[in-house]
Design a protein around this motif. Structure first.
Motif, PDB file in Angstrom:
ATOM      1  N   MET A 143     -16.646  13.051 103.623  1.00  0.00           N
ATOM      2  CA  MET A 143     -17.134  12.396 102.425  1.00  0.00           C
ATOM      3  C   MET A 143     -17.695  11.024 102.792  1.00  0.00           C
ATOM      4  O   MET A 143     -17.062  10.264 103.510  1.00  0.00           O
ATOM      5  N   LYS A 144     -18.844  10.731 102.277  1.00  0.00           N
ATOM      6  CA  LYS A 144     -19.498   9.448 102.510  1.00  0.00           C
ATOM      7  C   LYS A 144     -19.140   8.506 101.360  1.00  0.00           C
ATOM      8  O   LYS A 144     -19.230   8.888 100.201  1.00  0.00           O
ATOM      9  N   LYS A 145     -18.698   7.279 101.701  1.00  0.00           N
ATOM     10  CA  LYS A 145     -18.398   6.318 100.645  1.00  0.00           C
ATOM     11  C   LYS A 145     -18.467   4.889 101.152  1.00  0.00           C
ATOM     12  O   LYS A 145     -18.371   4.624 102.352  1.00  0.00           O
ATOM     13  N   LEU A 146     -18.617   3.983 100.212  1.00  0.00           N
ATOM     14  CA  LEU A 146     -18.621   2.558 100.488  1.00  0.00           C
ATOM     15  C   LEU A 146     -17.185   2.082 100.555  1.00  0.00           C
ATOM     16  O   LEU A 146     -16.340   2.510  99.764  1.00  0.00           O
ATOM     17  N   LYS A 147     -16.905   1.196 101.504  1.00  0.00           N
ATOM     18  CA  LYS A 147     -15.537   0.711 101.677  1.00  0.00           C
ATOM     19  C   LYS A 147     -15.573  -0.771 102.028  1.00  0.00           C
ATOM     20  O   LYS A 147     -16.466  -1.234 102.724  1.00  0.00           O
ATOM     21  N   ALA A 148     -14.596  -1.503 101.543  1.00  0.00           N
ATOM     22  CA  ALA A 148     -14.424  -2.902 101.918  1.00  0.00           C
ATOM     23  C   ALA A 148     -13.451  -2.954 103.087  1.00  0.00           C
ATOM     24  O   ALA A 148     -12.372  -2.374 103.024  1.00  0.00           O
ATOM     25  N   LYS A 149     -13.843  -3.649 104.141  1.00  0.00           N
ATOM     26  CA  LYS A 149     -12.969  -3.792 105.303  1.00  0.00           C
ATOM     27  C   LYS A 149     -11.793  -4.692 104.942  1.00  0.00           C
ATOM     28  O   LYS A 149     -11.954  -5.687 104.258  1.00  0.00           O
ATOM     29  N   LYS A 150     -10.618  -4.341 105.417  1.00  0.00           N
ATOM     30  CA  LYS A 150      -9.407  -5.090 105.082  1.00  0.00           C
ATOM     31  C   LYS A 150      -9.257  -6.379 105.887  1.00  0.00           C
ATOM     32  O   LYS A 150      -8.649  -7.321 105.449  1.00  0.00           O
ATOM     33  N   VAL A 174     -15.239  -1.532  94.768  1.00  0.00           N
ATOM     34  CA  VAL A 174     -16.284  -0.550  95.036  1.00  0.00           C
ATOM     35  C   VAL A 174     -15.899   0.829  94.516  1.00  0.00           C
ATOM     36  O   VAL A 174     -14.726   1.102  94.257  1.00  0.00           O
ATOM     37  N   CYS A 175     -16.886   1.682  94.385  1.00  0.00           N
ATOM     38  CA  CYS A 175     -16.666   3.071  93.971  1.00  0.00           C
ATOM     39  C   CYS A 175     -16.007   3.827  95.122  1.00  0.00           C
ATOM     40  O   CYS A 175     -16.510   3.806  96.252  1.00  0.00           O
ATOM     41  N   VAL A 176     -14.914   4.509  94.833  1.00  0.00           N
ATOM     42  CA  VAL A 176     -14.221   5.289  95.858  1.00  0.00           C
ATOM     43  C   VAL A 176     -14.557   6.783  95.762  1.00  0.00           C
ATOM     44  O   VAL A 176     -13.941   7.599  96.432  1.00  0.00           O
ATOM     45  N   GLN A 177     -15.548   7.109  94.925  1.00  0.00           N
ATOM     46  CA  GLN A 177     -16.005   8.492  94.747  1.00  0.00           C
ATOM     47  C   GLN A 177     -14.860   9.390  94.275  1.00  0.00           C
ATOM     48  O   GLN A 177     -14.677  10.503  94.749  1.00  0.00           O
ATOM     49  N   CYS A 178     -14.093   8.893  93.296  1.00  0.00           N
ATOM     50  CA  CYS A 178     -12.934   9.632  92.797  1.00  0.00           C
ATOM     51  C   CYS A 178     -13.298  10.784  91.864  1.00  0.00           C
ATOM     52  O   CYS A 178     -12.518  11.704  91.682  1.00  0.00           O
ATOM     53  N   GLY A 179     -14.461  10.702  91.229  1.00  0.00           N
ATOM     54  CA  GLY A 179     -14.898  11.784  90.356  1.00  0.00           C
ATOM     55  C   GLY A 179     -14.479  11.669  88.903  1.00  0.00           C
ATOM     56  O   GLY A 179     -14.767  12.550  88.097  1.00  0.00           O
ATOM     57  N   LYS A 180     -13.785  10.586  88.533  1.00  0.00           N
ATOM     58  CA  LYS A 180     -13.366  10.412  87.127  1.00  0.00           C
ATOM     59  C   LYS A 180     -14.594  10.365  86.209  1.00  0.00           C
ATOM     60  O   LYS A 180     -14.543  10.842  85.085  1.00  0.00           O
ATOM     61  N   TYR A 231     -20.782  11.266  94.380  1.00  0.00           N
ATOM     62  CA  TYR A 231     -21.087  11.641  92.998  1.00  0.00           C
ATOM     63  C   TYR A 231     -22.387  10.963  92.589  1.00  0.00           C
ATOM     64  O   TYR A 231     -22.539   9.757  92.736  1.00  0.00           O
ATOM     65  N   MET A 232     -23.320  11.774  92.090  1.00  0.00           N
ATOM     66  CA  MET A 232     -24.656  11.298  91.731  1.00  0.00           C
ATOM     67  C   MET A 232     -24.917  11.576  90.251  1.00  0.00           C
ATOM     68  O   MET A 232     -24.483  12.597  89.728  1.00  0.00           O
ATOM     69  N   VAL A 233     -25.663  10.677  89.603  1.00  0.00           N
ATOM     70  CA  VAL A 233     -26.054  10.858  88.205  1.00  0.00           C
ATOM     71  C   VAL A 233     -27.407  11.549  88.178  1.00  0.00           C
ATOM     72  O   VAL A 233     -28.383  11.039  88.729  1.00  0.00           O
ATOM     73  N   ASP A 234     -27.475  12.694  87.528  1.00  0.00           N
ATOM     74  CA  ASP A 234     -28.741  13.401  87.325  1.00  0.00           C
ATOM     75  C   ASP A 234     -29.395  12.794  86.089  1.00  0.00           C
ATOM     76  O   ASP A 234     -28.948  13.022  84.962  1.00  0.00           O
ATOM     77  N   LYS A 235     -30.434  12.008  86.301  1.00  0.00           N
ATOM     78  CA  LYS A 235     -31.083  11.292  85.199  1.00  0.00           C
ATOM     79  C   LYS A 235     -31.693  12.229  84.164  1.00  0.00           C
ATOM     80  O   LYS A 235     -31.840  11.859  83.003  1.00  0.00           O
ATOM     81  N   LYS A 236     -32.022  13.431  84.561  1.00  0.00           N
ATOM     82  CA  LYS A 236     -32.589  14.399  83.616  1.00  0.00           C
ATOM     83  C   LYS A 236     -31.535  14.922  82.648  1.00  0.00           C
ATOM     84  O   LYS A 236     -31.845  15.287  81.526  1.00  0.00           O
ATOM     85  N   LEU A 237     -30.284  14.952  83.099  1.00  0.00           N
ATOM     86  CA  LEU A 237     -29.196  15.464  82.257  1.00  0.00           C
ATOM     87  C   LEU A 237     -28.412  14.370  81.533  1.00  0.00           C
ATOM     88  O   LEU A 237     -27.769  14.637  80.524  1.00  0.00           O
ATOM     89  N   CYS A 238     -28.461  13.136  82.047  1.00  0.00           N
ATOM     90  CA  CYS A 238     -27.693  12.035  81.473  1.00  0.00           C
ATOM     91  C   CYS A 238     -28.190  11.703  80.066  1.00  0.00           C
ATOM     92  O   CYS A 238     -29.380  11.493  79.851  1.00  0.00           O
ATOM     93  N   THR A 239     -27.255  11.657  79.129  1.00  0.00           N
ATOM     94  CA  THR A 239     -27.589  11.329  77.734  1.00  0.00           C
ATOM     95  C   THR A 239     -27.416   9.843  77.439  1.00  0.00           C
ATOM     96  O   THR A 239     -27.774   9.392  76.358  1.00  0.00           O
ATOM     97  N   CYS A 263     -22.585   3.834  92.239  1.00  0.00           N
ATOM     98  CA  CYS A 263     -22.766   3.722  93.681  1.00  0.00           C
ATOM     99  C   CYS A 263     -23.106   5.085  94.268  1.00  0.00           C
ATOM    100  O   CYS A 263     -22.434   6.086  93.989  1.00  0.00           O
ATOM    101  N   ILE A 264     -24.152   5.096  95.082  1.00  0.00           N
ATOM    102  CA  ILE A 264     -24.538   6.329  95.765  1.00  0.00           C
ATOM    103  C   ILE A 264     -24.363   6.180  97.280  1.00  0.00           C
ATOM    104  O   ILE A 264     -24.906   6.962  98.049  1.00  0.00           O
ATOM    105  N   ALA A 265     -23.610   5.171  97.681  1.00  0.00           N
ATOM    106  CA  ALA A 265     -23.333   4.902  99.097  1.00  0.00           C
ATOM    107  C   ALA A 265     -24.615   4.786  99.908  1.00  0.00           C
ATOM    108  O   ALA A 265     -24.729   5.327 100.993  1.00  0.00           O
TER     109      ALA A 265
END
Length: 128
Positions: free
Chosen positions: A1-8, A50-56, A74-82, A108-110
């Motif tokens: 899984m690809k995601k953005l992360k903050a280094k500790k 940051v977004c952890v790509q949890c899917g909520k 997780y990506m937003v499909d602009k054609k389907l988003c209301t 976030c789309i990483a």
């Protein structure tokens, strides 16, 4: 899984370069309210949230507009988003954005734009 992360082990100086880069990428304006990450204060120090790509967000989307791609992002499909904003409400990290002038939510789309903008090398894109 690809995601953005903050280094500790690296301190954020709250310069907001990452936040501005993100909002400019999505909305063509440097506006912290339009960034898909934010800098919060935690124990008296600035920390990137940051977004952890949890899917909520995807679970909350009644239109089925948020889907996980092959890399786990997780990506937003602009054609389907209301533009209802339920994904924004569902995000436990408060990093989903629904700007008033935009018909769609964004997240976030990483992509790594914020990583490149950070002068302190606090952020990274990780696999796994």
């Amino acid at each position: 899984m690809k995601k953005l992360k903050a280094k500790k082990d690296v301190a954020c100086m709250a310069c907001l370069a990452c936040v501005e880069a993100c909002s400019e990428a999505f909305y063509k304006v440097a506006d912290p309210r339009k960034a898909c990450l934010e800098i919060i204060e935690k124990k008296g120090e600035p920390k990137p949230m940051v977004c952890v790509q949890c899917g909520k967000c995807a679970e909350a989307c009644e239109a089925g507009a948020i889907k996980q791609n092959a890399k786990g992002v997780y990506m937003v499909d602009k054609k389907l988003c209301t533009g209802c904003g339920k994904c924004v409400e569902a995000c436990p990290f408060h990093v989903m954005v629904k700007a008033e002038e935009s018909p769609n939510a964004s997240k976030c789309i990483a992509c790594g734009i914020c990583v490149k903008a950070c002068p302190m090398d606090v952020l990274e894109i990780v696999e796994g």
